[in-house]
Design a protein around this motif. Structure first.
Motif, PDB file in Angstrom:
ATOM      1  N   LEU A 118     -14.173  29.964 -20.903  1.00 16.83           N
ATOM      2  CA  LEU A 118     -14.026  29.419 -19.545  1.00 16.83           C
ATOM      3  C   LEU A 118     -15.377  28.885 -19.061  1.00 16.83           C
ATOM      4  O   LEU A 118     -15.488  27.765 -18.537  1.00 16.83           O
ATOM      5  N   LEU A 119     -16.427  29.707 -19.260  1.00 17.16           N
ATOM      6  CA  LEU A 119     -17.768  29.307 -18.829  1.00 17.16           C
ATOM      7  C   LEU A 119     -18.217  28.057 -19.587  1.00 17.16           C
ATOM      8  O   LEU A 119     -18.777  27.124 -19.000  1.00 17.16           O
ATOM      9  N   ARG A 120     -17.947  28.044 -20.880  1.00 16.32           N
ATOM     10  CA  ARG A 120     -18.394  26.892 -21.698  1.00 16.32           C
ATOM     11  C   ARG A 120     -17.687  25.606 -21.276  1.00 16.32           C
ATOM     12  O   ARG A 120     -18.294  24.535 -21.253  1.00 16.32           O
ATOM     13  N   GLY A 121     -16.408  25.719 -20.948  1.00 15.72           N
ATOM     14  CA  GLY A 121     -15.657  24.539 -20.496  1.00 15.72           C
ATOM     15  C   GLY A 121     -16.267  23.986 -19.214  1.00 15.72           C
ATOM     16  O   GLY A 121     -16.441  22.764 -19.058  1.00 15.72           O
ATOM     17  N   ALA A 122     -16.610  24.878 -18.297  1.00 16.25           N
ATOM     18  CA  ALA A 122     -17.230  24.443 -17.029  1.00 16.25           C
ATOM     19  C   ALA A 122     -18.596  23.817 -17.313  1.00 16.25           C
ATOM     20  O   ALA A 122     -18.959  22.790 -16.717  1.00 16.25           O
ATOM     21  N   HIS A 123     -19.327  24.419 -18.259  1.00 15.56           N
ATOM     22  CA  HIS A 123     -20.657  23.889 -18.592  1.00 15.56           C
ATOM     23  C   HIS A 123     -20.540  22.468 -19.161  1.00 15.56           C
ATOM     24  O   HIS A 123     -21.383  21.606 -18.862  1.00 15.56           O
ATOM     25  N   GLU A 124     -19.499  22.234 -19.943  1.00 16.90           N
ATOM     26  CA  GLU A 124     -19.319  20.888 -20.498  1.00 16.90           C
ATOM     27  C   GLU A 124     -19.130  19.873 -19.364  1.00 16.90           C
ATOM     28  O   GLU A 124     -19.666  18.767 -19.412  1.00 16.90           O
ATOM     29  N   MET A 125     -18.373  20.278 -18.336  1.00 15.70           N
ATOM     30  CA  MET A 125     -18.195  19.373 -17.184  1.00 15.70           C
ATOM     31  C   MET A 125     -19.530  19.213 -16.442  1.00 15.70           C
ATOM     32  O   MET A 125     -19.855  18.122 -15.960  1.00 15.70           O
ATOM     33  N   ASP A 126     -20.314  20.305 -16.346  1.00 10.53           N
ATOM     34  CA  ASP A 126     -21.631  20.204 -15.694  1.00 10.53           C
ATOM     35  C   ASP A 126     -22.498  19.164 -16.401  1.00 10.53           C
ATOM     36  O   ASP A 126     -23.156  18.334 -15.761  1.00 10.53           O
ATOM     37  N   GLU A 127     -22.494  19.232 -17.742  1.00 10.09           N
ATOM     38  CA  GLU A 127     -23.320  18.312 -18.532  1.00 10.09           C
ATOM     39  C   GLU A 127     -22.875  16.870 -18.297  1.00 10.09           C
ATOM     40  O   GLU A 127     -23.691  15.971 -18.155  1.00 10.09           O
ATOM     41  N   HIS A 128     -21.559  16.704 -18.263  1.00 13.10           N
ATOM     42  CA  HIS A 128     -21.011  15.357 -18.020  1.00 13.10           C
ATOM     43  C   HIS A 128     -21.448  14.880 -16.631  1.00 13.10           C
ATOM     44  O   HIS A 128     -21.943  13.752 -16.474  1.00 13.10           O
ATOM     45  N   PHE A 129     -21.263  15.741 -15.635  1.00 12.00           N
ATOM     46  CA  PHE A 129     -21.598  15.361 -14.252  1.00 12.00           C
ATOM     47  C   PHE A 129     -23.087  15.007 -14.132  1.00 12.00           C
ATOM     48  O   PHE A 129     -23.463  14.064 -13.441  1.00 12.00           O
ATOM     49  N   ARG A 130     -23.912  15.775 -14.847  1.00 10.73           N
ATOM     50  CA  ARG A 130     -25.360  15.581 -14.723  1.00 10.73           C
ATOM     51  C   ARG A 130     -25.841  14.328 -15.443  1.00 10.73           C
ATOM     52  O   ARG A 130     -26.818  13.698 -15.023  1.00 10.73           O
ATOM     53  N   SER A 131     -25.157  13.964 -16.533  1.00 11.68           N
ATOM     54  CA  SER A 131     -25.736  12.900 -17.358  1.00 11.68           C
ATOM     55  C   SER A 131     -24.965  11.572 -17.355  1.00 11.68           C
ATOM     56  O   SER A 131     -25.544  10.529 -17.634  1.00 11.68           O
ATOM     57  N   ALA A 132     -23.674  11.599 -17.061  1.00  7.10           N
ATOM     58  CA  ALA A 132     -22.923  10.339 -17.163  1.00  7.10           C
ATOM     59  C   ALA A 132     -23.298   9.385 -16.031  1.00  7.10           C
ATOM     60  O   ALA A 132     -23.536   9.827 -14.903  1.00  7.10           O
TER      61      ALA A 132
END
Ligand code: F6P
Length: 538
Positions: free
Chosen positions: A286-300
């Motif tokens: 669950l945490l990793r899935g949220a982190h993937e969205m964080d990375e997307h939000f931060r870099s895209a």
């Protein structure tokens, strides 16, 4: 930074709205066969189709210009690096650190790592039968006592991940209405029940009142000695000293920190009920899935960024098209608590009327968030969505695969979801209705009367969010998507999304009324309504 409402980029959107105010979504599809691929994108396992909105490429570009002018990227960086962007409480906003579990390069990251190890030990002990109740029996049931962010997130996630739950049953008690706790514990065995007292502040009236009731229940129903509390209660809080004072053993108190907002706390020790239900591995997913969205939000880039797009579409609907509410309609039974969770996330965060500089906003901020699951909602409130006088934008959320594949159920569910967004967009014109009535051989006179009742104006905007299947990682990403959407909107509206002063007044007034309801304090200074209602009670 330019003020929303009067800035150049805002004004450009007003002017653009004047030009496209009668834009037909349906026609946009006819004019552009590529509209679906032009107005959709996927990240972290979440697919967003925003093509059924009243937007053109120009609208989107102007919205991206607004985001740029609002310095969204700069603010996003401030949040991720831990600046104290919650200015009224002087706090950083770092729930993203809670799910960046492999990064121990910051002091916060190291705290999270240590705490996760403690949580993991507790969870494994309970789930593997090493944590025993006062009579030596294994724990079978867990009751999370908390409210608001200390309840809604974990309750929604445990419900959503029900297919992954195993032998530990998790129950949630939040309301101060005694019925809630009474019903929750009625069929439980005190020997095998573990209570979690979840409260960031450890002062919340509802939670402490329920926690006391749970304590009394344990001690009165069992032969348990006073120290049985240690085997049956754990605490999760940002104020561990208060939990210990309440009677919890310090080894059973799991801290989190003031840089985790209550409504963003399910990723912290507040999520221990989730981990107890599905196990530590799934909690990490669950945490990793949220982190993937964080990375997307931060870099895209902004124009390829899911939370940015979702947030901007919301702003367009609210501030330019005049929407007052936003419906959330998941077509997945396991997401039935999502609308309630998003209500707190969006309305407590962005239900604000003052900018960060203290001036009053001159535009609309958070809409009323509401909703329900499809298809039930179709047979309840969709009538208003189709033919009511309010334009209500909808977020449809659907999964491609069911955890319970029986017959054609899932296909029919998905068909209904698509049909609703299509119907909201297309509506039914007078001509179409007339044609249908003719085919049904309705006499002309009757048809002429009936037609007005059957017209559906259409052109109602909606997003469709599609997940492969509700699993821990995808759910984590979905929740993080909405968290960041809230952040994006807060930045553009120039409000503080991370405080909640509006909730305090009612809490304070309730406390003052308690001695009056106990007939221990004079009530003559109160308004006659409150006096009258008190007199009915005493
Ligand atoms: O409702 C206000 C609020 O402060 C929420 O923000 C919070 O999630 C809830 O109360 C519960 O607070 P606590 O976790 O401190 O008990």
């Amino acid at each position: 930074m330019d003020k929303p409402g009067i800035s150049k980029t805002w004004q450009a959107l007003i002017n653009h709205h004047d030009k496209v105010s009668d834009l037909s979504i349906k026609e946009q599809f006819v004019n552009n066969p590529k509209r679906f691929s032009d107005f959709s994108l996927k990240a972290a396992g979440i697919f967003l189709d925003y093509s059924k909105n009243r937007v053109t490429q120009e609208t989107m570009q102007l919205l991206f210009d607004l985001a740029e002018a609002s310095k969204l990227s700069e603010y996003r960086e401030k949040m991720f690096r831990g600046d104290k962007i919650n200015i009224t409480e002087k706090r950083a906003v770092l729930h993203t650190v809670l799910r960046n579990i492999d990064d121990v390069s910051t002091p916060e990251g190291r705290l999270v790592k240590t705490e996760l190890e403690r949580i993991s030990k507790c969870v494994d002990d309970v789930r593997e039968g090493r944590w025993l109740g006062y009579s030596g029996k294994e724990i079978t049931d867990v009751v999370n006592i908390g409210i608001g962010g200390s309840d809604l997130g974990p309750a929604m996630v445990v419900r959503a991940l029900q297919p992954y739950t195993t032998h530990i049953k998790v129950h949630f008690v939040s309301n101060i209405d005694a019925t809630h706790i009474s019903e929750a514990i009625e069929h439980l065995n005190p020997e095998t029940t573990l209570f979690i007292i979840a409260s960031k502040t450890f002062t919340t009236q509802e939670t402490l009142t329920n926690a006391l009731a749970a304590k009394q229940w344990l001690l009165s129903q069992s032969q348990a000695a006073t120290n049985a509390i240690h085997q049956h209660f754990i605490g999760v809080t940002a104020k561990p000293e208060r939990a210990i004072e309440f009677g919890l053993h310090q080894d059973n108190v799991f801290p989190f920190w003031d840089w985790v907002g209550g409504r963003f706390s399910l990723w912290s020790a507040i999520g221990i009920s989730i981990a107890l239900a599905v196990g530590m591995e799934k909690f990490y997913e669950l945490l990793r899935g949220a982190h993937e969205m964080d990375e997307h939000f931060r870099s895209a880039p902004l124009n390829k960024n899911l939370p940015v797009i979702l947030g901007l579409i919301g702003i367009w609907n609210i501030d330019f098209l005049g929407a007052n509410t936003q419906a959330i309609i998941p077509y997945d039974q396991y997401l039935d608590l999502l609308p309630a969770y998003l209500q707190q996330l969006e309305m407590e965060s962005n239900g604000k009327r003052v900018c960060i500089d203290g001036s009053e906003v001159t535009y609309k901020t958070a809409p009323i968030i509401w909703g329900g699951i499809g298809t039930n909602s179709q047979h309840s409130f969709h009538q208003l969505l189709m033919q009511g006088t309010q334009m209500v934008p909808v977020d449809f959320i659907a999964s491609l695969h069911s955890h319970n594949p029986i017959g054609d159920h899932h296909l029919l569910l998905y068909a209904n979801c698509l049909a609703q967004s299509q119907a909201l967009m297309c509506g039914r014109s007078k001509d179409e209705v007339m044609q249908e009535l003719k085919m049904q051989q309705i006499p002309d006179e009757e048809a002429a009367e009936l037609v007005w009742h059957k017209i559906i104006p259409g052109n109602v905007p909606s997003n469709t969010i599609v997940l492969d299947k509700i699993d821990p990682a995808t759910l984590g990403a979905l929740i993080a998507l909405y968290e960041h959407k809230v952040f994006v909107q807060g930045v553009i509206w120039q409000i503080n999304s991370f405080d909640q002063w509006g909730v305090e007044l009612g809490k304070h007034m309730a406390t003052k009324l308690v001695p009056m309801l106990q007939d221990e304090r004079d009530i003559s200074d109160l308004d006659s309504s409150t006096q009258g209602l008190i007199n009915l009670f005493i």
